[in-house]
Design a protein around this motif. Structure first.
Motif, PDB file in Angstrom:
ATOM      1  N   LEU A 153      35.200 -66.572 121.537  1.00 40.14           N
ATOM      2  CA  LEU A 153      36.225 -65.622 121.946  1.00 40.14           C
ATOM      3  C   LEU A 153      35.618 -64.225 121.866  1.00 40.14           C
ATOM      4  N   ARG A 154      35.425 -63.598 123.032  1.00 38.39           N
ATOM      5  CA  ARG A 154      34.614 -62.387 123.093  1.00 38.39           C
ATOM      6  C   ARG A 154      35.422 -61.160 123.499  1.00 38.39           C
ATOM      7  N   THR A 155      35.035 -60.015 122.918  1.00 36.31           N
ATOM      8  CA  THR A 155      35.570 -58.728 123.336  1.00 36.31           C
ATOM      9  C   THR A 155      34.941 -58.349 124.670  1.00 36.31           C
ATOM     10  N   LEU A 195      43.210 -58.106 124.706  1.00 34.93           N
ATOM     11  CA  LEU A 195      42.634 -59.038 125.685  1.00 34.93           C
ATOM     12  C   LEU A 195      41.235 -59.471 125.258  1.00 34.93           C
ATOM     13  N   ARG A 196      41.021 -60.778 125.241  1.00 33.46           N
ATOM     14  CA  ARG A 196      39.722 -61.363 124.918  1.00 33.46           C
ATOM     15  C   ARG A 196      39.393 -62.422 125.965  1.00 33.46           C
ATOM     16  N   LEU A 197      38.135 -62.875 125.965  1.00 34.72           N
ATOM     17  CA  LEU A 197      37.714 -63.907 126.914  1.00 34.72           C
ATOM     18  C   LEU A 197      37.049 -65.049 126.158  1.00 34.72           C
ATOM     19  N   LEU A 198      37.622 -66.240 126.285  1.00 31.44           N
ATOM     20  CA  LEU A 198      37.007 -67.445 125.732  1.00 31.44           C
ATOM     21  C   LEU A 198      35.984 -67.941 126.748  1.00 31.44           C
ATOM     22  N   THR A 199      34.753 -68.146 126.311  1.00 33.92           N
ATOM     23  CA  THR A 199      33.671 -68.449 127.253  1.00 33.92           C
ATOM     24  C   THR A 199      32.911 -69.718 126.873  1.00 33.92           C
ATOM     25  N   VAL A 200      32.287 -70.295 127.877  1.00 35.76           N
ATOM     26  CA  VAL A 200      31.324 -71.389 127.707  1.00 35.76           C
ATOM     27  C   VAL A 200      30.088 -71.017 128.508  1.00 35.76           C
TER      28      VAL A 200
END
Length: 365
Positions: A2-4, A44-49
């Motif tokens: 989970l990224r800023t 707001l965050r972004l969950l990434t793979v």
């Protein structure tokens, strides 16, 4: 993870969305406009793979002490995970459930999308409690075929009514459809002002659902238009009578799909049916563009859309309760509250429902 958000990540997110042919509402430009308008940019965050250093899946989320939720509200047309393939979607689901959070709520998900299904599948594998509920069915029109055949496929009453209104309109003056992309000579501010004015019909103002009823909504659709114009996907369509705008459509066009977000019209000309005539002109516009295969009408499957649509797509709400101990009780409580609310609403008078709907619309915004 989970990224800023930062500039490089936003660029990678947008590149993934374009590569996966994701809807424009899933791109960072529109998501960031929504988050800013509704005061959630800081959450707001972004969950990434990632795979081999490449971004292969992404899911924007809002953080709070009570859990995670999608960046969505009543102004959201669609929300979904973005994934390069089924394996990336499955890993995204695993990472979502692994986050230490009391609850997860995702709205406006496409119910028949396999990448969406990967999220509840991962939750069930992890032993989490899952609740999936239908929200609405969103209609669409296939515009890849013959427009003459499409018209013949409409009901006799629909064809007759459309001809009558088109004749009335032509008798009243010169009728034109103009579509603006916000580039070149297009001046966005007056175009948006005309469009928002037409969209703010009296009943929508009373219900609090007009764009002009909410400064946040004005911010979203103004900032969103600027971003979409820069991305080359904005389409502001106007039906004009002797040069005067009498109906309006706020649209985005990407990946062979014309997304129809907002409709407005001049109700003082109701006898001419500006909304009906405009919608048919927009359908003709979509059929005439060889690069467009679908007109997505979005939103609820209202009567005027259902008469035109070739089909509908279900949207659902997904709720995940990760705790093996408390999760089942949380799920039962949420499901029970939903049933109770539906039973109460069923007993209300139509006037009371309308007033509550107006309050709900304002709270959502």
């Amino acid at each position: 993870m989970l990224r800023t958000l930062d500039a490089p990540l936003l660029e990678r997110w947008d590149a993934l969305a374009l590569a996966c042919d994701a809807a424009p509402f899933l791109r960072p430009g529109w998501t960031a406009a929504w988050a800013r308008a509704f005061g959630r940019a800081g959450a707001l965050r972004l969950l990434t793979v990632e795979r081999g250093g490449d971004l292969v899946a992404a899911l924007p989320l809002l953080t709070s002490p009570f859990g995670l939720r999608s960046p969505t509200n009543g102004e959201t047309a669609l929300f979904a995970p973005i994934a390069a393939d089924s394996e990336a979607a499955a890993e995204l689901g695993d990472r979502l459930v692994a986050l230490r959070t009391p609850a997860i709520r995702l709205d406006a998900l496409p119910g028949e999308d396999p990448h969406t299904a990967a999220l509840p599948d991962a939750a069930r594998r992890a032993g989490a409690a899952v609740l999936v509920r239908p929200l609405r069915r969103s209609p669409y029109i296939d515009v890849s075929g013959d427009p003459v055949a499409f018209r013949k496929g409409l009901s006799k009453n629909r064809r007759h009514g459309l001809r009558r209104l088109q004749n009335r309109m032509r008798e009243a003056g010169e009728v034109t459809l103009t579509v603006h992309d916000g580039r070149g000579d297009d001046d966005l501010e007056p175009l948006l002002a005309d469009g928002f004015r037409l969209e703010a019909r009296e009943w929508k103002r009373a219900a609090g659902s007009a764009i002009l009823s909410s400064p946040a909504a004005v911010d979203l659709y103004t900032t969103g238009a600027r971003w979409a114009a820069g991305a080359g996907i904005l389409r502001l369509a106007f039906l004009r009578l002797d040069g005067r705008p009498i109906a309006f459509g706020y649209c985005l066009q990407q990946g062979g799909v014309l997304f129809f977000l907002k409709l407005g019209m001049d109700d003082s000309l109701a006898k001419l049916g500006p909304g009906v005539v405009f919608t048919q002109h927009l359908i003709d516009y979509a059929f005439a563009d060889p690069g467009t295969t679908e007109l997505d009408l979005l939103g609820e499957n209202e009567a005027y859309k259902a008469d035109l649509a070739d089909g509908t797509r279900e949207q659902v709400r997904l709720q995940i309760f990760p705790s093996r101990v408390a999760g089942p009780a949380q799920r039962a409580a949420v499901a029970g509250a939903g049933l109770l609310r539906a039973a109460v609403v069923e007993r209300l008078t139509e006037g009371t429902r309308d007033r509550l709907s107006a309050v709900r619309n304002r709270l959502r915004r």
